[in-house]
Enzyme design. Sequence first.
Site, short mmCIF file in Angstrom:
data_model
loop_
_atom_site.label_atom_id
_atom_site.label_comp_id
_atom_site.label_asym_id
_atom_site.label_seq_id
_atom_site.Cartn_x
_atom_site.Cartn_y
_atom_site.Cartn_z
N LYS A 82 59.87 14.81 28.54
CA LYS A 82 61.07 15.37 28.76
C LYS A 82 62.40 15.13 27.63
O LYS A 82 62.28 13.93 27.34
CB LYS A 82 61.65 15.19 30.19
CG LYS A 82 60.58 15.19 31.34
CD LYS A 82 61.16 14.47 32.44
CE LYS A 82 59.69 14.44 33.45
NZ LYS A 82 58.92 13.54 33.05
N TYR A 130 61.94 7.45 29.60
CA TYR A 130 61.39 6.38 30.24
C TYR A 130 61.14 5.31 29.24
O TYR A 130 60.92 4.23 29.63
CB TYR A 130 60.07 6.93 30.66
CG TYR A 130 60.09 7.96 31.74
CD1 TYR A 130 61.10 8.35 32.57
CD2 TYR A 130 58.82 8.58 32.12
CE1 TYR A 130 61.40 9.23 33.44
CE2 TYR A 130 58.85 9.47 33.20
CZ TYR A 130 59.97 9.77 33.86
OH TYR A 130 59.95 10.75 34.85
N ASP A 164 52.50 12.47 32.79
CA ASP A 164 53.97 12.90 32.71
C ASP A 164 54.64 11.67 32.26
O ASP A 164 54.48 10.70 32.54
CB ASP A 164 54.32 13.15 33.81
CG ASP A 164 55.84 13.70 34.02
OD1 ASP A 164 55.85 14.98 34.05
OD2 ASP A 164 56.60 12.84 33.96
N HIS A 167 65.15 17.23 31.07
CA HIS A 167 65.10 16.19 31.88
C HIS A 167 66.18 16.34 33.15
O HIS A 167 65.99 16.03 34.18
CB HIS A 167 65.55 14.74 31.58
CG HIS A 167 64.76 13.92 32.36
ND1 HIS A 167 64.26 12.50 31.91
CD2 HIS A 167 64.21 13.90 33.59
CE1 HIS A 167 63.81 11.68 32.56
NE2 HIS A 167 63.65 12.72 33.87
#
Length: 288
Positions: A75, A50, A45, A108
């Site tokens: 996401k 990120y 994931d 997200h």
Amino acid sequence: MFNETYKLSNGSAIPKLGLGTWLIDNEQAEQAVRDAVAIGYRHIDTAQAYGNEFGVGKGIRSCGVARAELFITTKVAAEAKNYNAVKISIDESLAKLGLDYIDLLIIHSPQPWNEFREANRYFEENKEVWKALEDAYKTGKVKAIGLSNFLQDDAENILASCEIKPMVNQILAHVSNTPLELIEFCQKNDILVEAYSPIAHGAILDHAEVKAIADKYGVSVAQLSLRYDIQLGLVVIPKTANPDHMLINSKLDFVISDADMETLKNVDAIQHYGEHSFFPVFGGKMNK
């Protein structure tokens, strides 16, 4: 544990246990993915936010396991709230990951992070974002689509007008903070719930009552926490770059009794997530 899967509403299989990569940089993420896959993980994931899709992708491509055997989630950034922005971002994610398709793509957050859980709910914008996900799904760029951090009315907004129903909702769910009504709503609507920070970002590890129950089963608090979510029917994606922790997190072949599950559901809520409490998902506020 690695062979256990849930079925999404479109029939796709998703591993119950995945590797989370939040707060792991590109270089660490590449090695973490390789280590996880070597241990047996097949579910990874990541997210645009990120900043490590490139590293995750390098790890995927160099891990020695066929792409078809892996389940990769990313996401759409919380700030992308129109069709074109999302369409461009999906192609950017594919390019950074170096993949031909994404197994699961999710929104997200229903709101940009600096407006998380504030008055503007972005209902109309999220319908536009969802349309971009539906179109990516139809073209095969993504194999499943879903939500993250969506409350019941956020999800109802999508369900009211969508052509393809959301397949997952990834939310904060752990011992001492389990949104049971939201979980029940999602499950009644064939939306699989995924739990991020299932070990409460480490904040649960020193909880005396939880530790006493873990000791009873001869497992760690982390293992108990993961098993708890799985017994609620949730996917778990504990985040770690430590191979020892990855291995421990996969040893979940025990069953928590109904009585202990009830106790764990009613553990007093954690009030503070340590140094990470400022993140919106933990009740904090990002700087505007």
